[in-house]
Scaffold this active site. Structure first.
Site, PDB file in Angstrom:
ATOM      1  N   ALA A   1      17.065  32.333  16.416  1.00 38.71           N
ATOM      2  CA  ALA A   1      18.328  32.963  16.817  1.00 38.71           C
ATOM      3  C   ALA A   1      19.003  33.504  15.567  1.00 38.71           C
ATOM      4  CB  ALA A   1      19.227  31.948  17.512  1.00 38.71           C
TER       5      ALA A   1
ATOM      6  N   VAL B   1      17.443  28.923  13.157  1.00 40.66           N
ATOM      7  CA  VAL B   1      18.610  29.800  13.260  1.00 40.66           C
ATOM      8  C   VAL B   1      18.840  30.495  11.921  1.00 40.66           C
ATOM      9  CG1 VAL B   1      21.085  29.887  13.751  1.00 40.66           C
ATOM     10  CG2 VAL B   1      19.665  28.235  14.950  1.00 40.66           C
ATOM     11  N   LYS B   2      19.244  31.762  12.041  1.00 41.35           N
ATOM     12  CA  LYS B   2      19.561  32.500  10.815  1.00 41.35           C
ATOM     13  C   LYS B   2      21.050  32.830  10.822  1.00 41.35           C
ATOM     14  CE  LYS B   2      18.610  37.154   9.160  1.00 41.35           C
ATOM     15  NZ  LYS B   2      17.573  38.175   9.066  1.00 41.35           N
ATOM     16  N   THR B   3      21.685  32.605   9.684  1.00 41.30           N
ATOM     17  CA  THR B   3      23.112  32.897   9.599  1.00 41.30           C
ATOM     18  C   THR B   3      23.435  33.405   8.197  1.00 41.30           C
ATOM     19  OG1 THR B   3      25.293  32.046  10.181  1.00 41.30           O
ATOM     20  CG2 THR B   3      23.891  30.552   8.931  1.00 41.30           C
TER      21      THR B   3
ATOM     22  N   ASP C   1      15.980  34.514   4.948  1.00 37.25           N
ATOM     23  CA  ASP C   1      15.334  35.623   5.656  1.00 37.25           C
ATOM     24  C   ASP C   1      16.013  36.861   5.087  1.00 37.25           C
ATOM     25  OD1 ASP C   1      13.966  37.251   7.344  1.00 37.25           O
ATOM     26  OD2 ASP C   1      15.169  36.793   9.121  1.00 37.25           O
TER      27      ASP C   1
END
Ligand code: R5P
Length: 316
Positions: free
Chosen positions: A187, A217-219, A266
């Site tokens: 996500a 998860v990427k934030t 990422d």
């Protein structure tokens, strides 16, 4: 009488290779308990074998971290600086990444199928920079994800955005489809222009994504409280690079994020918009996997950059 086209007489002469020398097993290692190790990634212990195996291709089991190269920006912003020719500028970088985040269109048209690196396939889209960014749909069928042999699917989720509900629905659909096929979901917490990128907001977004079933998860990194965000997210968190920064600052951010619980990066623009992208991704690897201090990684970047420049001048 024939048996699938072979006469019985002939069939009787067949023997199974092992049947003529059956021996009892000898070494059962009676004193060695069976392995019951926990999976190396946070939140992944109850996943199925295929899901774990795919995650173990994206994250290095030796460090528990990943350096993903994000080159999916064209899905809503067209020919982004540094990504005008993915075949020329990105393909040489893939060898230094743990995984490649990309759209199916760019993958099929620009990336040779011989690469052995895992692909994290962007699976939502449907808008452009000219319109409301949160207005996305599921843009790839799970059959095509399997056909491409992707190791994970990426979904943008816009918490607080105009289409928050639809983006969570996209996440749910993709997680369900992925669970049926053993393919994990990443996500990506999309941040609208009006959202403040602080730990409270990013913590809300990452936690919602994990609770809805995302496997990682990427934030974005934030200066204050990032360690609370990673602690409260029950699955691995990666950071995006965001806008291009001076190289030392980008390395500093990667260092601080991993120091405060991120499982890697990422990164896109801070790699492919660099003067020396190959040197930069190797310096990021040094920070993420080898825990190099940012200053040391920056020196490494400069020396690789100089070597590359020398090699070019010798050739010409
Ligand atoms: C959004 O455009 C994509 O998910 C990117 O992959 C993401 O923003 C990471 O790229 P960057 O490091 O350039 O922010």
């Amino acid at each position: 009488m024939d048996f699938i086209g072979v006469s019985w007489a002939k069939k009787e002469s067949f023997t199974m290779p092992d049947m003529d020398d059956v021996q009892d097993g000898k070494n059962f290692y009676l004193g060695v308990p069976a392995q019951t190790n926990l999976f190396f990634l946070k939140g992944g212990n109850s996943l199925d074998w295929g899901m774990k195996n795919r995650l173990a291709r994206i994250f290095n089991p030796a460090t528990g971290r990943s350096v993903m190269l994000a080159v999916d920006h064209g899905y809503f912003q067209g020919p982004t600086t540094g990504l005008e020719r993915i075949d020329v500028s990105v393909v040489p970088l893939i060898a230094h990444a743990d995984a490649l985040m990309i759209t199916r269109g760019a993958l099929r048209s620009c990336v040779p199928a011989e690469i052995s690196k895992p692909v994290v396939l962007r699976c939502t889209g449907g808008q452009s920079i000219l319109k409301e960014l949160s207005n996305e749909l599921v843009a790839v069928d799970i059959e095509d994800v399997v056909r491409i042999n992707a190791s994970a699917m990426a979904v943008q989720v816009y918490i607080g955005g105009e289409h928050e509900h639809e983006s969570i629905r996209n996440l749910v659909k993709i997680v369900d489809a992925g669970n049926r096929h053993g393919i994990p979901t990443l996500a990506v917490t999309g941040v609208g222009k009006e959202m403040v990128r602080d730990a409270k907001y990013l913590g809300l977004a990452t936690r919602i994504c994990a609770e809805m079933g995302a496997h990682f998860v990427k934030t974005y990194y934030c200066d204050k409280g990032f360690e609370k965000l990673t602690a409260a997210c029950p699955v691995p968190v990666l950071i995006a690079g965001g806008k291009k920064l001076p190289e030392l600052d980008a390395l500093m951010m990667a260092y601080q994020a991993t120091d405060q619980g991120a499982a890697g990066v990422d990164m896109g623009r801070n790699v492919f918009q660099c003067e020396a992208p190959s040197a930069m991704i190797q310096a990021v690897r040094a920070v993420v996997h080898d825990r190099a201090r940012p200053e040391k990684a920056y020196d490494f970047y400069l020396s690789l950059k100089n070597d590359a420049a020398k090699a070019i001048s010798t050739r010409s």
